[in-house]
Design a protein around this motif. Structure first.
Motif, short mmCIF file in Angstrom:
data_model
loop_
_atom_site.label_atom_id
_atom_site.label_comp_id
_atom_site.label_asym_id
_atom_site.label_seq_id
_atom_site.Cartn_x
_atom_site.Cartn_y
_atom_site.Cartn_z
N ILE B 36 0.85 -1.20 0.00
CA ILE B 36 0.00 0.00 0.00
C ILE B 36 0.88 1.24 0.00
O ILE B 36 0.68 2.18 -0.78
N GLY B 37 1.88 1.25 0.88
CA GLY B 37 2.72 2.44 1.05
C GLY B 37 3.44 2.84 -0.23
O GLY B 37 3.57 4.02 -0.53
N VAL B 40 1.04 4.72 -2.23
CA VAL B 40 0.65 6.00 -1.64
C VAL B 40 1.73 7.06 -1.83
O VAL B 40 1.45 8.19 -2.25
N ASP B 41 2.99 6.71 -1.55
CA ASP B 41 4.04 7.74 -1.62
C ASP B 41 4.82 7.71 -2.94
O ASP B 41 5.78 8.45 -3.12
N ARG B 95 5.37 2.45 8.07
CA ARG B 95 6.29 2.97 7.06
C ARG B 95 7.67 3.27 7.65
O ARG B 95 8.69 3.05 7.01
#
Lengths: 144, 141
Positions: B36-37, B40-41, B95
């Motif tokens: 997911i991270g 997202v970033d 994270r």
């Protein structure tokens, strides 16, 4: 092909989270709550999941490359580091507070109601803020 | 209640099988927060579709299995403040630590990674403290 196998892997993961009951926040909090009505289910889930994974890690030594090409992940870094400790502690506090971690929160998006969406939105915000916070941590006490 | 552990074990084996497929076929570690991270970033731009297809499977299978169960109650709190605080802590924490229950826990411990083991000890301890604090001492949850 990579996408297909990612979908298959994700499907196993989603099915496992669903049938194991790990999207039920009371089971997660019940496992963490050693002073309440302790629920052992999570230990069986974690233990069960490690069996195929342990075999898979062994197989990475036999085959040198993944079936679809590329390379296997590098060996784990030996050093622990402050970020691992601080991050894991923050994660644990949030995990206990809501009874949700990243996998189950995504798995229960279709049936967890608004609460799950609020949690996931906050989690994504947290993930966006993480690089800033990590830089700030490095300024206070430089990472070794 | 007493068959919960059997379903836990079956579910765990399925989760581990997913991780084994992702590792042996795609050569990647199945960590939910990392997958997911990275989306997202933007750090996982190059593997965007792989990540999206993985997450699609995670969301879809419970939808497909739901008719067999009728309904499932996640008992998630409706306290917005608790949800936001918990979500932020989980997002930032996973994270910074570079992993969560699936990445550090399932995938890390099964390869006997010291980082995975230490991370798991700390998030379980913190989780236990969190439940004691917010449930038994403060009575919020």
């Amino acid at each position: 092909m990579r996408n297909l196998f990612a979908l298959i892997a994700g499907s196993f993961f989603g099915a496992g989270l669903f049938v194991s009951g790990m999207t039920d926040t009371t089971k997660v909090q019940g496992w963490l709550d050693v002073f309440g009505a302790w629920d052992p289910t999570l230990a069986f889930v974690m233990g069960g999941a490690m069996i195929p994974m342990f075999i898979a890690w062994r197989l990475t030594r036999v085959r040198n490359t993944p079936v679809l090409g590329g390379t296997f992940p590098p060996p784990p870094k030996p050093e622990l580091g402050r970020n691992l400790i601080i991050g894991s502690t923050m994660f644990g506090l949030g995990w206990g507070l809501a009874g949700l971690c990243p996998g189950p929160s995504i798995a229960s998006l279709s049936y967890g109601g608004m609460g799950t969406w609020v949690f996931v939105a906050a989690m994504i915000s947290g993930m966006l803020l993480a690089p800033m916070l990590r830089a700030r941590l490095d300024r206070v006490v430089p990472a070794e | 209640m007493e068959q919960d552990w059997i379903w836990g074990l079956i579910g765990g084996l399925l989760i581990g099988t997913g991780g084994a497929v992702y590792l042996l076929a795609n050569g990647r570690i199945m960590g939910a927060s990392g997958i997911i991270g990275g989306l997202v970033d933007g750090s996982g731009k190059d593997t965007k579709w792989e990540r999206l297809f993985f997450l699609a499977g995670v969301v879809l299978l419970p939808i497909l299995l739901m008719p067999l169960y009728g309904s499932v109650d996640t008992h998630v709190t409706n306290n917005i403040g608790v949800l936001v605080a918990a979500g932020l802590l989980v997002g930032v924490g996973t994270r910074i630590a570079n992993g969560c229950t699936s990445g550090h826990g399932v995938c890390g411990i099964s390869r006997l990674s010291l980082r995975g083991i230490v991370a798991t000890v700390f998030y379980i301890l913190a989780g236990g403290i969190s439940v004691v604090l917010f449930r038994h001492i403060l009575g919020i949850i």
